[in-house]
Design a protein around this motif. Sequence first.
Motif, short mmCIF file in Angstrom:
data_model
loop_
_atom_site.label_atom_id
_atom_site.label_comp_id
_atom_site.label_asym_id
_atom_site.label_seq_id
_atom_site.Cartn_x
_atom_site.Cartn_y
_atom_site.Cartn_z
N LEU A 14 4.25 9.05 -0.30
CA LEU A 14 4.01 10.34 -0.93
C LEU A 14 3.64 11.38 0.11
O LEU A 14 3.04 11.06 1.15
CB LEU A 14 2.88 10.22 -1.96
N THR A 15 3.96 12.65 -0.17
CA THR A 15 3.54 13.74 0.69
C THR A 15 3.32 14.99 -0.16
O THR A 15 3.39 14.91 -1.40
CB THR A 15 4.53 13.98 1.84
N VAL A 16 3.06 16.14 0.49
CA VAL A 16 2.57 17.30 -0.26
C VAL A 16 3.45 18.54 -0.17
O VAL A 16 3.17 19.54 -0.83
CB VAL A 16 1.14 17.67 0.20
N SER A 17 4.48 18.52 0.66
CA SER A 17 5.36 19.68 0.79
C SER A 17 6.72 19.23 1.27
O SER A 17 6.87 18.14 1.84
CB SER A 17 4.77 20.71 1.77
N GLU A 18 7.72 20.09 1.09
CA GLU A 18 9.05 19.76 1.57
C GLU A 18 9.09 19.79 3.09
O GLU A 18 9.84 19.04 3.72
CB GLU A 18 10.10 20.72 0.99
N THR A 19 8.27 20.64 3.70
CA THR A 19 8.18 20.66 5.16
C THR A 19 7.74 19.30 5.69
O THR A 19 8.33 18.76 6.64
CB THR A 19 7.18 21.75 5.62
N SER A 20 6.70 18.74 5.08
CA SER A 20 6.23 17.42 5.50
C SER A 20 7.23 16.33 5.15
O SER A 20 7.42 15.37 5.92
CB SER A 20 4.87 17.12 4.86
N GLN A 63 0.85 -1.20 0.00
CA GLN A 63 0.00 0.00 0.00
C GLN A 63 0.88 1.24 0.00
O GLN A 63 1.76 1.40 0.85
CB GLN A 63 -0.91 0.03 1.23
N VAL A 64 0.61 2.13 -0.95
CA VAL A 64 1.28 3.42 -1.01
C VAL A 64 0.35 4.46 -0.41
O VAL A 64 -0.80 4.59 -0.84
CB VAL A 64 1.65 3.80 -2.46
N LEU A 65 0.85 5.18 0.58
CA LEU A 65 0.07 6.20 1.26
C LEU A 65 0.51 7.60 0.84
O LEU A 65 1.67 7.81 0.49
CB LEU A 65 0.24 6.10 2.77
N THR A 66 -0.41 8.55 0.91
CA THR A 66 -0.04 9.96 0.90
C THR A 66 -0.19 10.46 2.33
O THR A 66 -1.32 10.59 2.83
CB THR A 66 -0.92 10.80 -0.04
N VAL A 67 0.91 10.66 2.99
CA VAL A 67 0.92 11.18 4.36
C VAL A 67 1.09 12.69 4.25
O VAL A 67 2.19 13.18 3.96
CB VAL A 67 2.04 10.54 5.21
N HIS A 68 0.03 13.42 4.45
CA HIS A 68 0.05 14.86 4.22
C HIS A 68 0.91 15.60 5.24
O HIS A 68 1.54 16.61 4.91
CB HIS A 68 -1.37 15.41 4.20
N ASP A 69 0.91 15.12 6.47
CA ASP A 69 1.71 15.75 7.51
C ASP A 69 1.76 14.81 8.71
O ASP A 69 1.11 13.76 8.70
CB ASP A 69 1.14 17.12 7.93
N ALA A 116 5.03 15.18 -3.85
CA ALA A 116 4.24 15.38 -5.07
C ALA A 116 3.62 16.77 -5.14
O ALA A 116 3.04 17.14 -6.16
CB ALA A 116 3.14 14.31 -5.17
N GLY A 117 3.75 17.53 -4.07
CA GLY A 117 3.17 18.86 -4.05
C GLY A 117 1.66 18.84 -3.93
O GLY A 117 1.04 17.82 -3.65
N ASN A 118 1.09 19.99 -4.16
CA ASN A 118 -0.35 20.17 -4.08
C ASN A 118 -0.79 21.05 -5.23
O ASN A 118 0.04 21.70 -5.87
CB ASN A 118 -0.72 20.82 -2.74
N GLY A 119 -2.05 21.12 -5.48
CA GLY A 119 -2.55 21.93 -6.58
C GLY A 119 -3.53 22.97 -6.12
O GLY A 119 -3.84 23.09 -4.93
N CYS A 120 -4.02 23.73 -7.07
CA CYS A 120 -4.98 24.78 -6.78
C CYS A 120 -6.02 24.78 -7.89
O CYS A 120 -5.68 24.82 -9.08
CB CYS A 120 -4.27 26.13 -6.71
N SER A 121 -7.28 24.73 -7.52
CA SER A 121 -8.37 24.71 -8.48
C SER A 121 -8.35 25.95 -9.37
O SER A 121 -8.00 27.05 -8.93
CB SER A 121 -9.71 24.63 -7.75
N ALA A 122 -8.75 25.78 -10.61
CA ALA A 122 -8.80 26.90 -11.57
C ALA A 122 -9.80 27.97 -11.16
O ALA A 122 -9.76 29.10 -11.66
CB ALA A 122 -9.17 26.36 -12.95
N ALA A 123 -10.69 27.66 -10.22
CA ALA A 123 -11.66 28.65 -9.76
C ALA A 123 -11.01 29.79 -9.00
O ALA A 123 -11.54 30.90 -8.93
CB ALA A 123 -12.72 27.98 -8.87
#
Length: 322
Positions: A112-118, A73-79, A136-143
């Motif tokens: 996987l994670t979302v920032s260099e801090t994490s 199992q591959v996890l995304t551990v956000h923090d 892998a970073g994070n994204g931002c909606s086009a809205a």
Amino acid sequence: MTALFVDDRYRGAHGIGRYAREVLGRLDVPWRDLGLDGTPYAPLDAFRRVPGPGAADVVYSPGYGALLRAPRQVLTVHDLIQLQTAWPGRAKFLAYYNGPVRRVVRRAGVVLTVSETSAEAIRAWLRDDSVRVVNAGNGCSAAFTPDGPREAASDPYVLFVGNTRAHKNLDVVLRAAAVAPGIRVRTVVPAAEAAEVRRLAAARGVAERVEVTTGVDDARLAELYRGAVATVMPSLLEGFGLPALESVASGTPVIHWSGCRAVAEIVAGRGWAVSDAHDAHEWAAAMTEAARSSRTVAAPSDAYDWDRTARVVSETLSDVLG
């Protein structure tokens, strides 16, 4: 043939929920839903049966919910914020992360994670150089752009997007509102926490100047960002800080605590950095300055892009699948 299964229980109106929705819809790797019921955050979920995957298959979770009976199992551990909560509550998180989560991550050989801090925090926690930590970073909606309709308000307001957990530090904003009578506070929180926000506002004597909103889509949230004089993000700890990104992408500055590295990295001067996370008068001064300045900020570069994040996740999963 090795197959990819996804634990698709994370989508929702919160940070990990948004991540799951945006990333899973963009994965380049064919996948099947595990079809599990319940919540991935239940205490005993780690020990449940995982029907479907064979011994050579891979399971991906866009959150930290470990499944010990999955083959890999591959996890995304956000923090790792939960490991810094107060005692005695921290004990259960230590047991969970140092048990099921660490075991699953080491067996996969990648997380996987979302920032260099994490990423730095995860490497220090794992103490295992054989495990690859992928930001892998994070994204931002086009809205979330400066262009578009904005919330009309008779009085200036600051916007808080988050929840009532201790590390989000909402209380300092409510205390600041008590000494900044010309400023209103708009909050966007999960529906289940709306009553708690109202209770906290009443306790601080600012109930009439605190508005609670729930269940908004990206378009509506963007309107609220654009109409605010600033977004307040008083978090003590964050793995990323998506509201800060959405705010500056919408042209609205952010008031934040300078000691929260992940948020400071995103804001990068597009707002006001408060030196004391708990000083209501300092927060009130920043909120008042924001109302007087009517400042707008430039949106960040395209580094925060959901397509890029999904591409990195897809490439990582492809490597594991072999």
